[in-house]
Motif scaffolding. Structure first.
Motif, PDB file in Angstrom:
ATOM      1  N   LYS A 182      59.593   7.629  48.131  1.00 53.12           N
ATOM      2  CA  LYS A 182      60.579   8.098  47.151  1.00 53.12           C
ATOM      3  C   LYS A 182      60.631   7.256  45.876  1.00 53.12           C
ATOM      4  O   LYS A 182      61.331   7.639  44.932  1.00 53.12           O
ATOM      5  CB  LYS A 182      61.969   8.172  47.791  1.00 53.12           C
ATOM      6  CG  LYS A 182      62.094   9.251  48.853  1.00 53.12           C
ATOM      7  CD  LYS A 182      63.518   9.325  49.379  1.00 53.12           C
ATOM      8  CE  LYS A 182      63.692  10.473  50.362  1.00 53.12           C
ATOM      9  NZ  LYS A 182      62.911  10.277  51.606  1.00 53.12           N
ATOM     10  N   ILE A 183      59.915   6.151  45.844  1.00 52.03           N
ATOM     11  CA  ILE A 183      59.896   5.369  44.613  1.00 52.03           C
ATOM     12  C   ILE A 183      59.302   6.179  43.466  1.00 52.03           C
ATOM     13  O   ILE A 183      59.611   5.941  42.298  1.00 52.03           O
ATOM     14  CB  ILE A 183      59.111   4.049  44.804  1.00 52.03           C
ATOM     15  CG1 ILE A 183      59.376   3.110  43.616  1.00 52.03           C
ATOM     16  CG2 ILE A 183      57.622   4.299  45.007  1.00 52.03           C
ATOM     17  CD1 ILE A 183      58.869   1.697  43.824  1.00 52.03           C
ATOM     18  N   ILE A 184      58.450   7.177  43.779  1.00 52.03           N
ATOM     19  CA  ILE A 184      57.865   8.025  42.733  1.00 52.03           C
ATOM     20  C   ILE A 184      58.502   9.407  42.698  1.00 52.03           C
ATOM     21  O   ILE A 184      57.985  10.313  42.044  1.00 52.03           O
ATOM     22  CB  ILE A 184      56.335   8.140  42.887  1.00 52.03           C
ATOM     23  CG1 ILE A 184      55.954   8.703  44.250  1.00 52.03           C
ATOM     24  CG2 ILE A 184      55.677   6.791  42.657  1.00 52.03           C
ATOM     25  CD1 ILE A 184      54.462   8.977  44.393  1.00 52.03           C
ATOM     26  N   LYS A 185      59.616   9.581  43.391  1.00 49.57           N
ATOM     27  CA  LYS A 185      60.350  10.848  43.348  1.00 49.57           C
ATOM     28  C   LYS A 185      61.573  10.673  42.458  1.00 49.57           C
ATOM     29  O   LYS A 185      62.167   9.614  42.383  1.00 49.57           O
ATOM     30  CB  LYS A 185      60.783  11.261  44.756  1.00 49.57           C
ATOM     31  CG  LYS A 185      61.550  12.573  44.808  1.00 49.57           C
ATOM     32  CD  LYS A 185      62.009  12.879  46.215  1.00 49.57           C
ATOM     33  CE  LYS A 185      62.806  14.188  46.244  1.00 49.57           C
ATOM     34  NZ  LYS A 185      63.298  14.505  47.600  1.00 49.57           N
ATOM     35  N   GLY A 186      61.986  11.735  41.783  1.00 45.21           N
ATOM     36  CA  GLY A 186      63.143  11.625  40.904  1.00 45.21           C
ATOM     37  C   GLY A 186      62.787  10.932  39.611  1.00 45.21           C
ATOM     38  O   GLY A 186      61.650  11.004  39.136  1.00 45.21           O
ATOM     39  N   VAL A 187      63.732  10.239  39.033  1.00 44.92           N
ATOM     40  CA  VAL A 187      63.520   9.591  37.741  1.00 44.92           C
ATOM     41  C   VAL A 187      63.492   8.080  37.925  1.00 44.92           C
ATOM     42  O   VAL A 187      64.463   7.493  38.403  1.00 44.92           O
ATOM     43  CB  VAL A 187      64.633   9.978  36.738  1.00 44.92           C
ATOM     44  CG1 VAL A 187      64.380   9.304  35.391  1.00 44.92           C
ATOM     45  CG2 VAL A 187      64.724  11.490  36.584  1.00 44.92           C
ATOM     46  N   MET A 188      62.397   7.449  37.548  1.00 42.72           N
ATOM     47  CA  MET A 188      62.262   6.000  37.693  1.00 42.72           C
ATOM     48  C   MET A 188      62.921   5.295  36.504  1.00 42.72           C
ATOM     49  O   MET A 188      62.731   5.685  35.358  1.00 42.72           O
ATOM     50  CB  MET A 188      60.788   5.610  37.778  1.00 42.72           C
ATOM     51  CG  MET A 188      60.044   6.244  38.938  1.00 42.72           C
ATOM     52  SD  MET A 188      58.367   5.608  39.104  1.00 42.72           S
ATOM     53  CE  MET A 188      58.685   3.955  39.680  1.00 42.72           C
ATOM     54  N   TRP A 189      63.689   4.279  36.795  1.00 45.71           N
ATOM     55  CA  TRP A 189      64.436   3.564  35.771  1.00 45.71           C
ATOM     56  C   TRP A 189      63.545   2.524  35.084  1.00 45.71           C
ATOM     57  O   TRP A 189      63.209   1.498  35.655  1.00 45.71           O
ATOM     58  CB  TRP A 189      65.664   2.884  36.382  1.00 45.71           C
ATOM     59  CG  TRP A 189      66.420   2.011  35.425  1.00 45.71           C
ATOM     60  CD1 TRP A 189      66.332   0.654  35.300  1.00 45.71           C
ATOM     61  CD2 TRP A 189      67.385   2.431  34.453  1.00 45.71           C
ATOM     62  NE1 TRP A 189      67.177   0.201  34.319  1.00 45.71           N
ATOM     63  CE2 TRP A 189      67.843   1.263  33.774  1.00 45.71           C
ATOM     64  CE3 TRP A 189      67.906   3.677  34.073  1.00 45.71           C
ATOM     65  CZ2 TRP A 189      68.788   1.318  32.763  1.00 45.71           C
ATOM     66  CZ3 TRP A 189      68.858   3.710  33.062  1.00 45.71           C
ATOM     67  CH2 TRP A 189      69.288   2.552  32.416  1.00 45.71           C
ATOM     68  N   ARG A 190      63.148   2.829  33.847  1.00 42.40           N
ATOM     69  CA  ARG A 190      62.392   1.911  33.005  1.00 42.40           C
ATOM     70  C   ARG A 190      61.281   1.162  33.748  1.00 42.40           C
ATOM     71  O   ARG A 190      61.283  -0.079  33.816  1.00 42.40           O
ATOM     72  CB  ARG A 190      63.340   0.925  32.335  1.00 42.40           C
ATOM     73  CG  ARG A 190      64.343   1.616  31.423  1.00 42.40           C
ATOM     74  CD  ARG A 190      65.217   0.625  30.679  1.00 42.40           C
ATOM     75  NE  ARG A 190      66.177   1.305  29.825  1.00 42.40           N
ATOM     76  CZ  ARG A 190      67.073   0.686  29.051  1.00 42.40           C
ATOM     77  NH1 ARG A 190      67.108  -0.642  29.025  1.00 42.40           N
ATOM     78  NH2 ARG A 190      67.912   1.377  28.293  1.00 42.40           N
ATOM     79  N   MET A 242      60.200   9.397  34.340  1.00 40.84           N
ATOM     80  CA  MET A 242      60.712   8.065  34.035  1.00 40.84           C
ATOM     81  C   MET A 242      61.879   8.157  33.060  1.00 40.84           C
ATOM     82  O   MET A 242      61.966   9.102  32.277  1.00 40.84           O
ATOM     83  CB  MET A 242      59.605   7.212  33.393  1.00 40.84           C
ATOM     84  CG  MET A 242      58.309   7.150  34.169  1.00 40.84           C
ATOM     85  SD  MET A 242      57.003   6.250  33.270  1.00 40.84           S
ATOM     86  CE  MET A 242      56.530   7.461  32.026  1.00 40.84           C
ATOM     87  N   LEU A 243      62.741   7.180  33.116  1.00 41.66           N
ATOM     88  CA  LEU A 243      63.794   7.033  32.114  1.00 41.66           C
ATOM     89  C   LEU A 243      63.445   5.815  31.278  1.00 41.66           C
ATOM     90  O   LEU A 243      63.505   4.683  31.746  1.00 41.66           O
ATOM     91  CB  LEU A 243      65.164   6.856  32.769  1.00 41.66           C
ATOM     92  CG  LEU A 243      66.356   6.736  31.818  1.00 41.66           C
ATOM     93  CD1 LEU A 243      66.489   7.994  30.963  1.00 41.66           C
ATOM     94  CD2 LEU A 243      67.654   6.478  32.573  1.00 41.66           C
ATOM     95  N   LEU A 244      63.046   6.062  30.028  1.00 42.12           N
ATOM     96  CA  LEU A 244      62.627   4.978  29.149  1.00 42.12           C
ATOM     97  C   LEU A 244      63.685   4.701  28.097  1.00 42.12           C
ATOM     98  O   LEU A 244      64.467   5.583  27.734  1.00 42.12           O
ATOM     99  CB  LEU A 244      61.301   5.339  28.475  1.00 42.12           C
ATOM    100  CG  LEU A 244      60.127   5.665  29.402  1.00 42.12           C
ATOM    101  CD1 LEU A 244      58.880   5.969  28.586  1.00 42.12           C
ATOM    102  CD2 LEU A 244      59.860   4.523  30.374  1.00 42.12           C
TER     103      LEU A 244
END
Length: 392
Positions: free
Chosen positions: A314-322, A181-183
């Motif tokens: 893909k919603i849980i792949k990579g970095v989730m925005w806040r 995640m990106l917090l």
């Protein structure tokens, strides 16, 4: 939100699954085809699929048959509320429209604005429809993710592990992955989610069967926690300690010698009476080296399951925005449910990804090193059996 556990499980028969998946009749199937013909003409800004892929599968990552089954699961919830969602042109969203919007959001990982622009919606509508879908799937689809409920079902799982991997009495594979995640740096709680690789993440732990189906999951814990801590805090572990899980029929190795049911994990987990992990060390006897290779091969099944999960949803792949950290565990659960539904309905769309197994790039192998003497005995018995030297 804490780890997902103890939710009420609904049981459905295979006949019910088949009936829902195939539709109730030709009229429903024809309506679905007509819906897609109209809906596909209104989609904007999406790249054309590769020649080998159908446009429907390219957009939703599932077949039409699976799509129709998912619609049948959530129909009551998605159509029962009086308030209707509408497209920008004023046309109300049908059941198929709502499911399509939610699945595209989960499958693509695109932003709310991107999905809204593609489908001719307001971004708040995309958000509300997706969340309504998640809430419904939590309740209506939970029977697709459960620990085997009877002896015949667990025997089938064990027979597949023995046939495919040569592992007698094995009931599952244990592994974890991180949802990054990106917090916001201004969020005072963000440091609680900072893991050892300097990412903000949430951990997903799963026990997987030989067909890459999730049988038990735990999520909601910060990614900085050791895998061993997450497992030993789980309800599954507590049930094993009470003798209420992995307590079925033993496997006879030779006269007077047997092994109990067990699961397999990697070096990040403790060696327990019901959890087998590899031998540690570099200069091992040949039999133990071969045993470790066999466990590593088995563990790749769990790794491929996680890789498939993230590649498909893909919603849980990579970095989730806040992300909303209270809602994220529920989104992860629904992605796992959809993953299992694809397997349960024998959807072949995912076969092309079966060799992918790198689900946690950038994360180092954790080492636990803890062991229980009963676990040591179980591992040694199994190692000797697999090397052809039956225990005395």
């Amino acid at each position: 939100m804490g780890p997902i556990r103890g939710q009420k499980k609904r049981k459905r028969t295979e006949k019910r699954i088949e009936e829902n998946a195939s539709g109730s009749g030709s009229t429903e199937k024809e309506a679905s085809v007509e819906w897609w013909d109209d809906f596909s003409k209104r989609i904007n800004g999406l790249h054309s699929p590769p020649k080998c892929l159908d446009k429907f599968k390219y957009i939703f990552n599932i077949s039409r048959r699976t799509f129709n089954y998912v619609c049948s699961l959530v129909e009551e919830d998605m159509t029962s509320k009086s308030r209707e969602f509408i497209f920008l042109n004023g046309k109300p969203l049908s059941l198929h429209d709502q499911v399509a919007v939610a699945l595209r959001r989960l499958a693509s990982g695109d932003s709310l604005v991107t999905i809204a622009d593609s489908f001719g919606l307001n971004h708040s509508t995309v958000s509300q429809v997706t969340w309504r879908f998640v809430e419904s799937m939590e309740e209506r689809g939970l029977h697709h993710l459960r620990w085997p409920s009877g002896e015949s079902e667990i025997l089938e799982i064990k027979s597949k592990f023995e046939k495919i991997l040569g592992l007698p009495n094995c009931c599952g594979l244990l592994d974890t992955t991180h949802i990054t995640m990106l917090l916001s740096s201004s969020d005072p709680a963000s440091n609680a989610w900072l893991d050892k690789e300097k990412n903000h993440s949430m951990v997903l732990q799963a026990i997987v069967d030989a067909q890459m189906r999730f049988r038990d999951i735990v999520t909601g814990w910060p990614g900085k926690l050791e895998d061993s801590v997450v497992f030993q805090s789980s309800n599954f572990c507590k049930l094993c300690e009470k003798g209420e899980r992995l307590n079925g029929r033993t496997f006879q190795l030779s006269e007077g010698s047997e092994i109990r049911e067990y699961i397999i994990g990697d070096a990040a987990f403790p060696l327990l009476p019901y959890l087998i992990v590899p031998y540690d060390g570099t200069e091992l006897p040949e039999s133990r080296t071969e045993f470790n290779k066999r466990l590593s091969t088995a563990q790749m099944v769990a790794q491929r399951a996680f890789a498939r999960l993230k590649e498909t949803w893909k919603i849980i792949k990579g970095v989730m925005w806040r992300p909303d950290r209270h809602r994220l565990p529920r989104i992860i659960l629904v992605c796992c449910l959809l993953h299992n539904i694809v397997i349960d309905l024998e959807d072949e769309e995912q076969d092309q990804m079966s060799s992918i197994h790198d689900h946690d790039p950038g994360y180092k192998q954790q080492i636990c090193g803890s062991s229980d003497m009963n676990g040591v005995s179980l591992r040694d018995k199994l190692s000797r059996y697999l090397s052809g030297r039956l225990p005395p």
